[in-house]
Design an enzyme around this catalytic site. Sequence first.
Site, short mmCIF file in Angstrom:
data_model
loop_
_atom_site.label_atom_id
_atom_site.label_comp_id
_atom_site.label_asym_id
_atom_site.label_seq_id
_atom_site.Cartn_x
_atom_site.Cartn_y
_atom_site.Cartn_z
N SER A 31 34.13 33.77 34.21
CA SER A 31 35.35 33.67 35.02
C SER A 31 35.55 32.26 35.60
CB SER A 31 35.34 34.72 36.14
OG SER A 31 35.25 36.01 35.60
N GLU A 58 41.96 31.33 40.04
CA GLU A 58 42.75 32.45 39.50
C GLU A 58 42.98 33.56 40.54
OE1 GLU A 58 40.10 31.06 37.70
OE2 GLU A 58 41.58 29.87 36.59
N ASN A 59 42.21 33.52 41.63
CA ASN A 59 42.34 34.59 42.63
C ASN A 59 43.67 34.54 43.38
OD1 ASN A 59 38.78 34.69 43.35
ND2 ASN A 59 39.97 36.11 42.11
N ASP A 88 30.69 39.57 42.64
CA ASP A 88 31.79 40.43 42.16
C ASP A 88 31.49 41.91 42.44
OD1 ASP A 88 34.21 40.93 40.99
OD2 ASP A 88 33.47 40.83 38.92
N GLY A 89 32.57 42.66 42.63
CA GLY A 89 32.44 44.12 42.76
C GLY A 89 32.78 44.68 44.13
N ASN A 90 33.32 43.85 45.01
CA ASN A 90 33.69 44.34 46.34
C ASN A 90 34.73 45.46 46.25
OD1 ASN A 90 32.10 42.27 47.21
ND2 ASN A 90 33.77 41.03 48.07
N GLY A 91 35.71 45.26 45.38
CA GLY A 91 36.80 46.24 45.25
C GLY A 91 36.27 47.57 44.73
N SER A 146 38.39 31.96 43.46
CA SER A 146 38.62 31.18 42.25
C SER A 146 40.06 30.66 42.19
CB SER A 146 38.36 32.04 41.00
OG SER A 146 39.42 32.95 40.79
N ARG A 189 30.90 37.91 32.11
CA ARG A 189 31.71 36.72 31.84
C ARG A 189 31.53 35.74 32.99
NH1 ARG A 189 35.65 40.91 32.33
NH2 ARG A 189 36.42 41.10 34.46
N HIS A 243 35.36 43.86 50.94
CA HIS A 243 35.18 42.42 51.16
C HIS A 243 34.34 42.16 52.42
CE1 HIS A 243 37.62 41.30 47.84
NE2 HIS A 243 38.77 41.70 48.34
#
Length: 229
Positions: free
Chosen positions: A185, A64-65, A17-20, A62, A183, A34
């Site tokens: 996720s 959810e993505n 996580d954290g690319n953005g 995910s 979390r 990314h």
Amino acid sequence: MATSEPVRARHVAIIMDGNGRWAKKRHLPRALGHQRGVDAVRRVVRGARELGVEALTLYAFSTENWRRPEEEISDLMGLMKRFILSDLDEFAAAGVRLKIIGDYKAFRPDVVELVEGAVARTADNSGTTLAVALNYGAQDEIARAAIKAAAKGAITPDTIAAELDTADLPPLDLLIRTSGEVRLSNFLLWQAAYAELLFTDVLWPDFSVDHLRDALEMFANRDRRYGGR
Ligand code: IPE
Ligand code: IPE
Ligand code: MG
């Protein structure tokens, strides 16, 4: 079972996580974050192999993505394709076995075809297993496993575990999440029951082999008691 012996992590999973945020901090387009995330994947797969990790499971997309803008989803698919095309030869030669967890068939047909080709090509490799989570959600995985277990006659923790996407991997030892979020996720909820958890502020594109080595060292010194004493 109590143990104070340092132990090696056989199965490591990472929520990348954290690319953005990495891109935003630098006033760069998200897609570049990314892209740098893919460079980190390359480093970490090589590192995991060299450090003797048997299975590395990476959360790439995910369930959810799909809530993200279409353009970002398309960028991610494009990156996956390019990654397979550019890196498969190296991984295959190094004995890496590629495995997919999640309902990846929901992806674009061209992605599905490329992914299945890559999985087939490395199926007989016996080195590190690289399990990539594509359209993966632990709740979806557990529900699918429960349906299969029920069809075979019994729902128990063991029969469900035997139907999980990760059934052929060693038990999950260490689950790492980058970017400071604390979390899961919807990642490996079942498998995380007794995994050691490590949350780091490092953003995924900055994650290095040294970070992985530190994580493995930390793991080796943890005292896993599994409810015993
Ligand atoms: C992780 O980076 C990559 C994927 C979820 C595919 P993010 O895109 O979630 O980056 P942040 O969380 O916005 O920084
Ligand atoms: C988790 O990251 C999914 C992947 C790394 C693929 P997200 O960025 O999607 O998670 P949330 O939305 O912050 O929980
Ligand atoms: Mg994120």
